[in-house]
Design a protein around this motif. Structure first.
Motif, PDB file in Angstrom:
ATOM      1  N   ALA A   3       0.903  -1.142   0.020  1.00  0.00           N
ATOM      2  CA  ALA A   3       0.090   0.083  -0.124  1.00  0.00           C
ATOM      3  C   ALA A   3       0.899   1.225  -0.104  1.00  0.00           C
ATOM      4  O   ALA A   3       0.536   2.191  -0.879  1.00  0.00           O
ATOM      5  CB  ALA A   3      -0.992  -0.174   1.282  1.00  0.00           C
ATOM      6  N   ASP A   4       1.971   1.269   0.800  1.00  0.00           N
ATOM      7  CA  ASP A   4       2.735   2.566   0.803  1.00  0.00           C
ATOM      8  C   ASP A   4       3.476   2.809  -0.391  1.00  0.00           C
ATOM      9  O   ASP A   4       3.780   3.892  -0.779  1.00  0.00           O
ATOM     10  CB  ASP A   4       3.642   2.631   1.861  1.00  0.00           C
ATOM     11  CG  ASP A   4       4.641   1.368   2.008  1.00  0.00           C
ATOM     12  OD1 ASP A   4       4.272   0.225   1.391  1.00  0.00           O
ATOM     13  OD2 ASP A   4       5.691   1.589   2.619  1.00  0.00           O
ATOM     14  N   ARG A   6       2.375   1.713  -3.281  1.00  0.00           N
ATOM     15  CA  ARG A   6       1.502   2.293  -4.183  1.00  0.00           C
ATOM     16  C   ARG A   6       1.090   3.636  -4.308  1.00  0.00           C
ATOM     17  O   ARG A   6       1.180   4.182  -5.183  1.00  0.00           O
ATOM     18  CB  ARG A   6       0.127   1.126  -4.162  1.00  0.00           C
ATOM     19  CG  ARG A   6      -1.014   1.724  -4.987  1.00  0.00           C
ATOM     20  CD  ARG A   6      -1.080   1.961  -6.353  1.00  0.00           C
ATOM     21  NE  ARG A   6      -0.712   0.766  -7.333  1.00  0.00           N
ATOM     22  CZ  ARG A   6      -0.387   0.447  -8.607  1.00  0.00           C
ATOM     23  NH1 ARG A   6       0.030   1.816  -8.920  1.00  0.00           N
ATOM     24  NH2 ARG A   6      -0.642  -0.384  -9.121  1.00  0.00           N
ATOM     25  N   ARG A   7       1.163   4.102  -2.988  1.00  0.00           N
ATOM     26  CA  ARG A   7       0.835   5.404  -2.712  1.00  0.00           C
ATOM     27  C   ARG A   7       1.891   6.423  -3.266  1.00  0.00           C
ATOM     28  O   ARG A   7       1.625   7.339  -3.808  1.00  0.00           O
ATOM     29  CB  ARG A   7       0.463   5.404  -1.319  1.00  0.00           C
ATOM     30  CG  ARG A   7      -0.300   6.674  -0.968  1.00  0.00           C
ATOM     31  CD  ARG A   7      -0.522   6.723   0.797  1.00  0.00           C
ATOM     32  NE  ARG A   7       0.400   6.221   1.551  1.00  0.00           N
ATOM     33  CZ  ARG A   7       0.309   5.110   2.338  1.00  0.00           C
ATOM     34  NH1 ARG A   7      -0.764   4.471   2.153  1.00  0.00           N
ATOM     35  NH2 ARG A   7       1.210   4.498   3.081  1.00  0.00           N
ATOM     36  N   ASN A   8       3.197   5.738  -3.038  1.00  0.00           N
ATOM     37  CA  ASN A   8       4.328   6.633  -3.602  1.00  0.00           C
ATOM     38  C   ASN A   8       4.187   6.748  -5.204  1.00  0.00           C
ATOM     39  O   ASN A   8       4.434   7.783  -5.628  1.00  0.00           O
ATOM     40  CB  ASN A   8       5.537   5.863  -3.203  1.00  0.00           C
ATOM     41  CG  ASN A   8       5.723   6.233  -1.486  1.00  0.00           C
ATOM     42  OD1 ASN A   8       5.243   7.054  -0.962  1.00  0.00           O
ATOM     43  ND2 ASN A   8       6.771   5.463  -0.912  1.00  0.00           N
ATOM     44  N   TYR A   9       4.143   5.607  -5.550  1.00  0.00           N
ATOM     45  CA  TYR A   9       3.943   5.412  -7.024  1.00  0.00           C
ATOM     46  C   TYR A   9       2.972   6.483  -7.661  1.00  0.00           C
ATOM     47  O   TYR A   9       3.314   7.204  -8.435  1.00  0.00           O
ATOM     48  CB  TYR A   9       3.428   3.900  -7.375  1.00  0.00           C
ATOM     49  CG  TYR A   9       3.568   3.955  -9.023  1.00  0.00           C
ATOM     50  CD1 TYR A   9       4.663   3.323  -9.644  1.00  0.00           C
ATOM     51  CD2 TYR A   9       2.193   4.150  -9.718  1.00  0.00           C
ATOM     52  CE1 TYR A   9       4.417   3.243 -11.345  1.00  0.00           C
ATOM     53  CE2 TYR A   9       2.339   3.871 -11.214  1.00  0.00           C
ATOM     54  CZ  TYR A   9       3.226   3.495 -11.769  1.00  0.00           C
ATOM     55  OH  TYR A   9       3.300   3.245 -13.034  1.00  0.00           O
ATOM     56  N   GLU A  10       1.752   6.476  -7.273  1.00  0.00           N
ATOM     57  CA  GLU A  10       0.531   7.186  -7.485  1.00  0.00           C
ATOM     58  C   GLU A  10       0.941   8.787  -7.386  1.00  0.00           C
ATOM     59  O   GLU A  10       0.994   9.691  -8.280  1.00  0.00           O
ATOM     60  CB  GLU A  10      -0.671   6.829  -6.754  1.00  0.00           C
ATOM     61  CG  GLU A  10      -1.086   5.396  -7.468  1.00  0.00           C
ATOM     62  CD  GLU A  10      -2.291   5.198  -6.667  1.00  0.00           C
ATOM     63  OE1 GLU A  10      -2.549   5.798  -5.492  1.00  0.00           O
ATOM     64  OE2 GLU A  10      -2.871   3.815  -6.897  1.00  0.00           O
ATOM     65  N   GLN A  11       1.590   8.965  -6.099  1.00  0.00           N
ATOM     66  CA  GLN A  11       2.178  10.380  -5.882  1.00  0.00           C
ATOM     67  C   GLN A  11       3.152  11.022  -6.742  1.00  0.00           C
ATOM     68  O   GLN A  11       3.023  11.993  -7.328  1.00  0.00           O
ATOM     69  CB  GLN A  11       2.538  10.525  -4.384  1.00  0.00           C
ATOM     70  CG  GLN A  11       2.701  12.040  -3.939  1.00  0.00           C
ATOM     71  CD  GLN A  11       1.182  12.486  -3.907  1.00  0.00           C
ATOM     72  OE1 GLN A  11       0.388  12.501  -4.068  1.00  0.00           O
ATOM     73  NE2 GLN A  11       1.363  14.177  -4.173  1.00  0.00           N
ATOM     74  N   GLU A  14       1.319  11.775  -9.909  1.00  0.00           N
ATOM     75  CA  GLU A  14       0.359  13.042 -10.210  1.00  0.00           C
ATOM     76  C   GLU A  14       1.449  14.310 -10.142  1.00  0.00           C
ATOM     77  O   GLU A  14       1.368  15.005 -10.550  1.00  0.00           O
ATOM     78  CB  GLU A  14      -0.273  13.033  -8.843  1.00  0.00           C
ATOM     79  CG  GLU A  14      -1.564  12.109  -9.041  1.00  0.00           C
ATOM     80  CD  GLU A  14      -2.341  12.303 -10.314  1.00  0.00           C
ATOM     81  OE1 GLU A  14      -2.656  13.453 -10.493  1.00  0.00           O
ATOM     82  OE2 GLU A  14      -2.449  11.180 -11.063  1.00  0.00           O
TER      83      GLU A  14
END
Length: 192
Positions: A3-4, A6-11, A14
């Motif tokens: 999850a972390d 994935r969050r880093n990837y998405e951020q 963006e």
């Protein structure tokens, strides 16, 4: 992906979109990492090269462009289908300053292309649209997908910094399409 991660990837994706909109695809990668709240090492773990990050940023738009091409393969008028797709490809090339130069460098010599699936899909759909138009006798058979995508990238590059870039790009695309139609009679088939 955790999850972390994935969050880093998405951020990162963006923040790259924002940075590319502001500074073009040559925006400093370290600045993108800082904006995303991660280290440069995290950025490079997810995106080993700048092109990897550019691909992630453009994934949805590229998929849409390929999907449009597949849809247009069933259109009644192969020349109109090719024209519609090339206009969409040109709009895609004008998305971010510097994108057209990146794409042009990739199309200059496909033997050294990283052959990412999205890049190969763009060539394939372009070749299929060209083949339909050539088989109908509407464009010269000598044009290849590589030729055409080079021209689209070159047009985007030549017009990207103009205040009326869309108008100029469309004018140059019209001139290019006129050239493809010239002497088309009696020719068939398209090389790739």
């Amino acid at each position: 992906m955790r999850a972390d991660a994935r969050r880093n990837y998405e951020q990162l994706v963006e923040q790259a979109k924002v940075a590319f909109a502001e500074h073009g695809v040559d925006a400093p990668l370290d600045a993108i990492a800082r904006r995303a709240g991660v280290t440069s090492g995290t950025l490079y773990r997810h995106f080993p090269t700048r092109l990897d990050l550019v691909e992630a940023v453009l994934a949805d738009r590229t998929a849409d462009l390929v999907g449009l091409g597949h849809h247009l393969l069933t259109a009644a008028d192969p020349v109109e289908a090719l024209t519609t797709w090339l206009r969409a490809a040109l709009t895609h090339g004008l998305t971010y300053r510097g994108l057209s130069a990146t794409m042009l460098n990739l199309t200059l010599d496909r033997r050294h292309d990283p052959v990412s699936p999205w890049h190969a899909a763009l060539f394939d759909v372009c070749a299929a649209l060209l083949a339909r138009a050539a088989d109908a006798g509407a464009i010269t058979a000598g044009a290849t997908a590589t030729d055409v995508l080079k021209m689209i990238s070159a047009i985007a590059w030549a017009t990207q910094d103009s205040p009326d870039s869309t108008t100029q790009a469309d004018r140059l695309l019209t001139l290019f399409l006129t050239g493809l139609r010239h002497n088309a009679r009696g020719q068939s088939g398209v090389r790739r």
